[in-house]
Design a protein around this motif. Structure first.
Motif, PDB file in Angstrom:
ATOM      1  N   GLN A  22       1.179  -1.175   0.138  1.00  0.00           N
ATOM      2  CA  GLN A  22       0.385  -0.064  -0.039  1.00  0.00           C
ATOM      3  C   GLN A  22       0.937   1.000  -0.384  1.00  0.00           C
ATOM      4  O   GLN A  22       1.907   1.197   0.191  1.00  0.00           O
ATOM      5  N   SER A  23       0.063   3.011   0.018  1.00  0.00           N
ATOM      6  CA  SER A  23       0.929   3.419  -0.233  1.00  0.00           C
ATOM      7  C   SER A  23      -0.100   4.890   0.292  1.00  0.00           C
ATOM      8  O   SER A  23      -1.040   4.272   0.160  1.00  0.00           O
ATOM      9  N   SER A  24       0.373   6.045   0.437  1.00  0.00           N
ATOM     10  CA  SER A  24      -0.288   7.193   1.159  1.00  0.00           C
ATOM     11  C   SER A  24      -0.880   6.635   2.505  1.00  0.00           C
ATOM     12  O   SER A  24      -0.946   6.537   3.277  1.00  0.00           O
ATOM     13  N   LEU A 144     -14.021  -1.323   0.736  1.00  0.00           N
ATOM     14  CA  LEU A 144     -12.498  -1.316   1.396  1.00  0.00           C
ATOM     15  C   LEU A 144     -12.546  -2.935   1.112  1.00  0.00           C
ATOM     16  O   LEU A 144     -11.302  -3.927   0.510  1.00  0.00           O
ATOM     17  N   ARG A 145     -13.146  -3.783   1.405  1.00  0.00           N
ATOM     18  CA  ARG A 145     -13.049  -5.248   2.027  1.00  0.00           C
ATOM     19  C   ARG A 145     -13.336  -5.942   0.365  1.00  0.00           C
ATOM     20  O   ARG A 145     -12.657  -6.643   0.318  1.00  0.00           O
ATOM     21  N   ASP A 146     -14.363  -4.843  -0.401  1.00  0.00           N
ATOM     22  CA  ASP A 146     -13.516  -5.752  -1.937  1.00  0.00           C
ATOM     23  C   ASP A 146     -13.170  -4.962  -2.699  1.00  0.00           C
ATOM     24  O   ASP A 146     -12.340  -6.120  -3.127  1.00  0.00           O
ATOM     25  N   ALA A 147     -12.216  -4.153  -2.210  1.00  0.00           N
ATOM     26  CA  ALA A 147     -10.788  -3.972  -2.820  1.00  0.00           C
ATOM     27  C   ALA A 147      -9.957  -5.554  -2.761  1.00  0.00           C
ATOM     28  O   ALA A 147      -9.225  -5.084  -3.710  1.00  0.00           O
ATOM     29  N   LEU A 148     -10.595  -5.857  -1.381  1.00  0.00           N
ATOM     30  CA  LEU A 148      -8.882  -6.680  -0.655  1.00  0.00           C
ATOM     31  C   LEU A 148      -9.616  -7.946  -1.155  1.00  0.00           C
ATOM     32  O   LEU A 148      -8.482  -8.885  -1.709  1.00  0.00           O
ATOM     33  N   GLU A 149     -10.435  -8.244  -2.010  1.00  0.00           N
ATOM     34  CA  GLU A 149     -11.135  -9.337  -2.651  1.00  0.00           C
ATOM     35  C   GLU A 149     -10.278  -9.435  -4.176  1.00  0.00           C
ATOM     36  O   GLU A 149      -9.978 -10.845  -4.132  1.00  0.00           O
ATOM     37  N   SER A 150      -9.862  -8.250  -4.882  1.00  0.00           N
ATOM     38  CA  SER A 150      -9.607  -8.490  -6.053  1.00  0.00           C
ATOM     39  C   SER A 150      -7.669  -8.078  -5.973  1.00  0.00           C
ATOM     40  O   SER A 150      -7.332  -7.209  -4.855  1.00  0.00           O
ATOM     41  N   ASP A 151      -6.718  -8.586  -6.811  1.00  0.00           N
ATOM     42  CA  ASP A 151      -6.052  -8.153  -6.491  1.00  0.00           C
ATOM     43  C   ASP A 151      -5.188  -6.968  -7.626  1.00  0.00           C
ATOM     44  O   ASP A 151      -3.712  -7.938  -8.381  1.00  0.00           O
ATOM     45  N   ASP A 152      -5.885  -7.498  -8.963  1.00  0.00           N
ATOM     46  CA  ASP A 152      -5.726  -6.142  -9.943  1.00  0.00           C
ATOM     47  C   ASP A 152      -5.222  -4.629  -9.783  1.00  0.00           C
ATOM     48  O   ASP A 152      -5.703  -4.326  -8.644  1.00  0.00           O
ATOM     49  N   ILE A 153      -4.698  -4.134 -10.980  1.00  0.00           N
ATOM     50  CA  ILE A 153      -5.017  -2.295 -11.046  1.00  0.00           C
ATOM     51  C   ILE A 153      -5.589  -1.454 -10.422  1.00  0.00           C
ATOM     52  O   ILE A 153      -5.683  -0.909  -8.945  1.00  0.00           O
ATOM     53  N   GLY A 156      -6.151  -1.753  -6.735  1.00  0.00           N
ATOM     54  CA  GLY A 156      -5.245  -1.475  -6.207  1.00  0.00           C
ATOM     55  C   GLY A 156      -5.829   0.201  -5.567  1.00  0.00           C
ATOM     56  O   GLY A 156      -5.989   0.801  -4.524  1.00  0.00           O
ATOM     57  N   VAL A 157      -5.924   1.154  -6.746  1.00  0.00           N
ATOM     58  CA  VAL A 157      -5.897   1.996  -6.721  1.00  0.00           C
ATOM     59  C   VAL A 157      -8.164   2.851  -5.976  1.00  0.00           C
ATOM     60  O   VAL A 157      -7.716   2.786  -5.346  1.00  0.00           O
ATOM     61  N   MET A 158      -8.400   1.964  -6.133  1.00  0.00           N
ATOM     62  CA  MET A 158      -9.312   1.827  -4.898  1.00  0.00           C
ATOM     63  C   MET A 158      -9.543   1.597  -3.961  1.00  0.00           C
ATOM     64  O   MET A 158     -10.360   2.767  -3.036  1.00  0.00           O
ATOM     65  N   PHE A 159      -9.034   0.452  -3.284  1.00  0.00           N
ATOM     66  CA  PHE A 159      -8.411   0.564  -1.664  1.00  0.00           C
ATOM     67  C   PHE A 159      -7.632   1.975  -1.117  1.00  0.00           C
ATOM     68  O   PHE A 159      -7.747   1.929  -0.905  1.00  0.00           O
ATOM     69  N   GLU A 160      -6.821   2.449  -2.567  1.00  0.00           N
ATOM     70  CA  GLU A 160      -5.929   4.357  -1.666  1.00  0.00           C
ATOM     71  C   GLU A 160      -7.040   4.265  -1.811  1.00  0.00           C
ATOM     72  O   GLU A 160      -7.264   5.379  -0.982  1.00  0.00           O
ATOM     73  N   ALA A 161      -7.848   4.598  -2.674  1.00  0.00           N
ATOM     74  CA  ALA A 161      -8.774   6.369  -2.821  1.00  0.00           C
ATOM     75  C   ALA A 161      -9.813   5.689  -1.530  1.00  0.00           C
ATOM     76  O   ALA A 161     -10.394   7.068  -0.458  1.00  0.00           O
ATOM     77  N   MET A 162     -10.799   4.252  -1.047  1.00  0.00           N
ATOM     78  CA  MET A 162     -11.440   4.623  -0.641  1.00  0.00           C
ATOM     79  C   MET A 162     -10.501   4.326   0.950  1.00  0.00           C
ATOM     80  O   MET A 162     -11.301   5.161   2.335  1.00  0.00           O
ATOM     81  N   SER A 163      -9.307   4.081   1.251  1.00  0.00           N
ATOM     82  CA  SER A 163      -8.411   3.972   2.229  1.00  0.00           C
ATOM     83  C   SER A 163      -8.709   5.786   2.830  1.00  0.00           C
ATOM     84  O   SER A 163      -8.882   6.047   4.314  1.00  0.00           O
ATOM     85  N   ARG A 164      -8.686   6.708   1.802  1.00  0.00           N
ATOM     86  CA  ARG A 164      -8.575   8.614   1.962  1.00  0.00           C
ATOM     87  C   ARG A 164      -9.822   8.606   2.831  1.00  0.00           C
ATOM     88  O   ARG A 164      -9.597   9.156   4.017  1.00  0.00           O
TER      89      ARG A 164
END
Length: 295
Positions: A22-24, A144-153, A156-164
């Motif tokens: 992860q980043s940011s 965030l949970r749903d983004a973790l179920e996939s490991d595509d690009i 990852g972008v969705m996980f970063e955005a929703m983390s913020r």
């Protein structure tokens, strides 16, 4: 010594963000998804804040001990319980759980609040909120949970955005801000900080002096320097340097951007000055940092 929440949870998570790079904003938190049979979690003191997001459709009985006081209550869908770092807590649940647990490092949260939101958090950071309902925060957690179920690009972008999104919502709604009237004898308040931070952002590519920062805060340079360090833990110039390096790291995520361009954009005299300062702060040269990110 306080432990991490994950060290004593009685079952393994179905999904765990620690297995993803992860980043940011995403790097500030760990997100774990559990569906656990009725069980207990012994009382312990944790080094992190932990936020429980309840997704269970059916209301169910839960017991939660917080600093020696036990509550026996019904947990509803979209209920959230925030347990601040340093609080002794334990759990017992009487039905199969369906929860997302978000854990946050207090020091990283404080830095994010300062640099990204212009908030000076109280040392306690979060109010002791035994139980409240927030469908918006739970919806962000589900994404965030749903983004973790996939490991595509795209995930990852969705996980970063929703983390913020989740972190900003959490801090704005439930973060415990430093009270204006107790911001040290210096009265270096959030409004002072916001003016100083705005000035640094606008002048990032230029020379910044203590006199200029003190002027933004409406203080003498000596008084400003003293109260700034009392409040934020670093001198004004140390803070400016750290902020420049932090912004440079973000710019270097674009692998095509020349280091010389990054250096000038962040207010360094030249690439050599940038490299020396970057290594002083991070222990790596900009090229080493960029290579490690690309590996």
């Amino acid at each position: 010594m306080p432990r991490r929440y994950a060290d004593i949870f009685p079952s393994l998570p179905l999904l765990n963000s620690d297995t993803h790079e992860q980043s940011s904003a995403a790097a500030l938190m760990s997100v774990r998804y559990f569906q656990a049979e009725p069980d207990t979690m012994p009382e312990d003191v944790f080094a992190e804040h932990h936020i429980l997001l309840n997704l269970q459709e059916n209301a169910h009985r839960v017991q939660n001990t917080r600093d020696g006081k036990m509550r026996d209550f019904t947990l509803q869908k979209n209920d959230i319980i925030v347990t601040p770092a340093g609080m002794r807590s334990g759990w017992r649940w009487f039905a199969k759980s369906d929860v997302i647990i978000v854990t946050l490092d207090p020091a990283k949260v404080a830095k994010f609040a300062q640099t990204e939101l212009g908030l000076l958090l109280d040392p306690q950071q979060f109010n002791d909120e035994p139980q409240f309902s927030d469908p918006d925060l739970c919806a962000a957690g589900v994404i965030l949970r749903d983004a973790l179920e996939s490991d595509d690009i795209s995930s990852g972008v969705m996980f970063e955005a929703m983390s913020r999104v989740l972190l900003v919502k959490l801090l704005q709604r439930y973060g415990k801000r430093r009270a204006e009237d107790i911001a040290l004898s210096a009265r270096f308040t959030s409004s002072h900080y916001n003016r100083v931070l705005a000035f640094i952002r606008v002048r990032l590519d230029q020379t910044i002096t203590v006199d200029e920062l003190a002027g933004e805060a409406g203080m003498s340079p000596s008084h400003f320097s003293r109260v700034f360090k009392e409040t934020l833990g670093s001198t004004p110039m140390q803070y400016v340097l750290a902020y420049r390096i932090e912004q440079a790291m973000k710019m270097m995520e674009d692998a095509t951007r020349p280091l010389g361009d990054v250096a000038l954009a962040c207010g360094f005299a030249d690439q050599a000055h940038f490299s020396r300062s970057f290594k002083q702060v991070t222990g790596q040269t900009p090229r080493q940092f960029r290579s490690a990110r690309a590996a």
